[in-house]
Design a protein around this motif. Structure first.
Motif, PDB file in Angstrom:
ATOM      1  N   PRO B 165     -30.333 -16.047   4.238  1.00  0.00           N
ATOM      2  CA  PRO B 165     -31.038 -14.903   4.618  1.00  0.00           C
ATOM      3  C   PRO B 165     -30.327 -13.695   5.495  1.00  0.00           C
ATOM      4  O   PRO B 165     -30.663 -12.621   5.554  1.00  0.00           O
ATOM      5  N   GLU B 166     -29.200 -14.134   5.952  1.00  0.00           N
ATOM      6  CA  GLU B 166     -28.498 -13.281   6.771  1.00  0.00           C
ATOM      7  C   GLU B 166     -27.675 -12.085   5.774  1.00  0.00           C
ATOM      8  O   GLU B 166     -27.494 -11.069   6.358  1.00  0.00           O
ATOM      9  N   PHE B 167     -27.529 -12.641   4.646  1.00  0.00           N
ATOM     10  CA  PHE B 167     -27.008 -11.716   3.724  1.00  0.00           C
ATOM     11  C   PHE B 167     -27.778 -10.284   3.725  1.00  0.00           C
ATOM     12  O   PHE B 167     -28.902 -10.151   3.490  1.00  0.00           O
ATOM     13  N   THR B 168     -26.812  -9.063   3.984  1.00  0.00           N
ATOM     14  CA  THR B 168     -27.370  -7.916   3.654  1.00  0.00           C
ATOM     15  C   THR B 168     -28.071  -7.495   2.529  1.00  0.00           C
ATOM     16  O   THR B 168     -29.051  -6.819   2.696  1.00  0.00           O
ATOM     17  N   GLY B 169     -27.817  -7.930   1.369  1.00  0.00           N
ATOM     18  CA  GLY B 169     -28.518  -7.884   0.150  1.00  0.00           C
ATOM     19  C   GLY B 169     -28.224  -6.503  -0.810  1.00  0.00           C
ATOM     20  O   GLY B 169     -27.627  -5.803  -0.373  1.00  0.00           O
ATOM     21  N   MET B 201     -20.940  -7.558   2.292  1.00  0.00           N
ATOM     22  CA  MET B 201     -20.837  -7.658   0.802  1.00  0.00           C
ATOM     23  C   MET B 201     -20.063  -8.962   0.105  1.00  0.00           C
ATOM     24  O   MET B 201     -20.251  -9.156  -0.912  1.00  0.00           O
ATOM     25  N   TRP B 202     -19.184  -9.533   1.096  1.00  0.00           N
ATOM     26  CA  TRP B 202     -18.402 -10.641   0.540  1.00  0.00           C
ATOM     27  C   TRP B 202     -19.190 -11.841   0.151  1.00  0.00           C
ATOM     28  O   TRP B 202     -18.764 -12.809  -0.558  1.00  0.00           O
ATOM     29  N   GLN B 203     -20.646 -11.727   0.525  1.00  0.00           N
ATOM     30  CA  GLN B 203     -21.670 -12.894   0.188  1.00  0.00           C
ATOM     31  C   GLN B 203     -21.726 -12.897  -1.212  1.00  0.00           C
ATOM     32  O   GLN B 203     -22.199 -13.950  -1.766  1.00  0.00           O
ATOM     33  N   CYS B 204     -21.813 -11.655  -1.680  1.00  0.00           N
ATOM     34  CA  CYS B 204     -22.308 -11.490  -2.928  1.00  0.00           C
ATOM     35  C   CYS B 204     -21.326 -12.358  -4.150  1.00  0.00           C
ATOM     36  O   CYS B 204     -20.320 -12.188  -4.075  1.00  0.00           O
ATOM     37  N   THR B 205     -21.966 -13.217  -5.034  1.00  0.00           N
ATOM     38  CA  THR B 205     -21.203 -13.823  -6.074  1.00  0.00           C
ATOM     39  C   THR B 205     -21.272 -13.180  -7.467  1.00  0.00           C
ATOM     40  O   THR B 205     -20.962 -13.891  -8.439  1.00  0.00           O
ATOM     41  N   PHE B 206     -21.846 -11.959  -7.518  1.00  0.00           N
ATOM     42  CA  PHE B 206     -21.914 -11.144  -8.764  1.00  0.00           C
ATOM     43  C   PHE B 206     -22.699 -12.068  -9.826  1.00  0.00           C
ATOM     44  O   PHE B 206     -22.365 -12.195 -10.930  1.00  0.00           O
ATOM     45  N   ILE B 207     -23.974 -12.424  -9.117  1.00  0.00           N
ATOM     46  CA  ILE B 207     -25.036 -13.180 -10.150  1.00  0.00           C
ATOM     47  C   ILE B 207     -25.649 -12.148 -11.182  1.00  0.00           C
ATOM     48  O   ILE B 207     -25.923 -12.191 -12.228  1.00  0.00           O
ATOM     49  N   GLY B 208     -25.994 -10.990 -10.584  1.00  0.00           N
ATOM     50  CA  GLY B 208     -26.351  -9.832 -11.194  1.00  0.00           C
ATOM     51  C   GLY B 208     -27.747  -9.778 -11.451  1.00  0.00           C
ATOM     52  O   GLY B 208     -28.357  -8.773 -12.350  1.00  0.00           O
ATOM     53  N   ASP B 209     -28.364 -10.693 -10.896  1.00  0.00           N
ATOM     54  CA  ASP B 209     -29.975 -10.560 -11.294  1.00  0.00           C
ATOM     55  C   ASP B 209     -30.522  -9.438 -10.596  1.00  0.00           C
ATOM     56  O   ASP B 209     -31.478  -8.980 -11.066  1.00  0.00           O
TER      57      ASP B 209
END
Lengths: 115, 247
Positions: B165-169, B201-209
């Motif tokens: 939940p801490e991910f900026t999103g 942003m580095w948390q994003c793993t580019f799932i793309g949903d």
């Protein structure tokens, strides 16, 4: 900008993704299909050995091997601690993933240098 | 076509001390109804205690996002007709705390939005210049990201936000990009500070949903990847040319 090591790993991951997308399908087709199915003649040991004689070719091979490994390490790290919910081990996972990539790269460098 | 359809609506009323549950409502099925019309029908004719957010009914305000059959959608844009024969399950947006029934607590999103300074930052203003003109190309650079309506569907779709939940999103990073790519803005490095830390942003793993569910085709996933490239370039530049100005 704050100093943070994540962009470093991500750069290697991105470069690895690009380089493996370019080269690995070619290698897989040659080694995995074309040679076993006899579409091309089986190259001799001397021939293959000769291809990797120049240092520049060995450097290219090292780049493909190492960047692909770092691509794997980064992806696998996130797969483990998000996919398998192992977030509390995140530092150990990072050390294991990048550590194994670094170890194999060191071994590959050593082998290619002493070719 | 059947003339009735069943809606299974998530209910949670903390003031009653009741557990969250699903309540079934049988409603008339009208060809031109969207889910929001059905909820308004329930509120007006069957059960006035049902709580949900809505405002514009036309995909502009971004307040009526909910999970419909486990997918995040704007309920003003999801037609009942496409969900025949039902039942249709309606829940509050996933990954957010629920305040009551279908109403979620969006404070986390708003807090994160504020952190990336989503406004034009100027180093200095020249009062003599009355307007800052942009070419169509300069506008095209950021226009797509400016279409975000803060509906938070992307937060519901994002598995990383669900787990961490801490991910900026997605939306917040896309909105940061909206200002970074605006040629009138000078706030890039201030935003980079907010987005390059552990939760950025580095948390994003580019799932793309996020991009799949976006009702405005903002493509937050693309925005994050572009931002990562920029972040990585900045990092290498700071490492190799530490004397160069941070830009």
């Amino acid at each position: 900008m704050k100093s943070h090591v994540e962009p470093f790993w991500w750069s290697l991951f991105g470069a690895g993704g690009a380089i493996s997308a370019l080269f690995l399908p070619v290698l897989s087709i040659i080694i995995g299909l074309a040679i076993p199915f006899g579409w091309i003649d089986i190259p001799s040991y001397e021939h293959i050995y000769g291809i990797f004689e120049p240092l520049s070719v060995r450097l290219v091979l090292l780049a493909i091997i190492s960047l692909s490994l770092f691509h794997w390490a980064h992806r696998f790290r996130f797969t483990l601690y998000e996919g398998l919910q192992l977030h509390r081990f995140k530092y150990i996972i990072a050390i294991l993933c990048y550590g194994s990539a670094i170890t194999i790269v060191a071994f590959a460098s050593y082998s290619l240098w002493n070719y | 076509m059947a003339d009735k359809i069943t809606l299974e609506v998530f209910r949670y009323r903390p003031d009653d001390n009741s557990e969250p549950s699903f309540q079934k409502y049988m409603i008339p099925l009208q060809r031109d109804w969207v889910i929001l019309d059905a909820l308004n029908y329930i509120k007006d004719h069957i059960d006035g205690t049902l709580s949900y957010r809505w405002s514009c009914r036309m995909g502009i305000c971004g307040s009526c996002g909910m999970m419909v059959n486990e997918k995040p959608v704007l309920t003003c844009a999801a037609f009942l007709e496409n969900l025949i024969p039902g039942p249709v399950r309606i829940e509050p947006l996933e990954n957010f705390p629920v305040v009551r029934d279908l109403v979620i607590d969006m404070r986390d999103f708003l807090e994160k939005l504020k952190r990336v300074k989503p406004w034009i930052i100027r180093e200095q203003e020249d009062p003599a210049i009355e307007e800052y003109k942009q070419t169509p190309d300069q506008l095209a650079d950021f226009k797509q990201y400016s279409m975000c309506i803060n509906c938070m569907l992307c937060y519901s779709a994002c598995p990383v936000y669900g787990l961490e939940p801490e991910f900026t999103g997605p939306a917040v990073i896309a909105l940061a990009q909206r200002y970074n790519m605006d040629n009138r803005d000078h706030g890039n490095s201030a935003r980079m500070d907010a987005l390059s830390d552990e939760s950025g942003m580095w948390q994003c793993t580019f799932i793309g949903d996020c991009s799949k569910v976006c009702p405005k085709k903002v493509d937050p996933a693309g925005a994050i990847q572009r931002y990562k490239v920029h972040g990585a370039n900045t990092w290498w530049k700071n490492l190799l040319l530490p004397w160069a100005k941070d830009k």
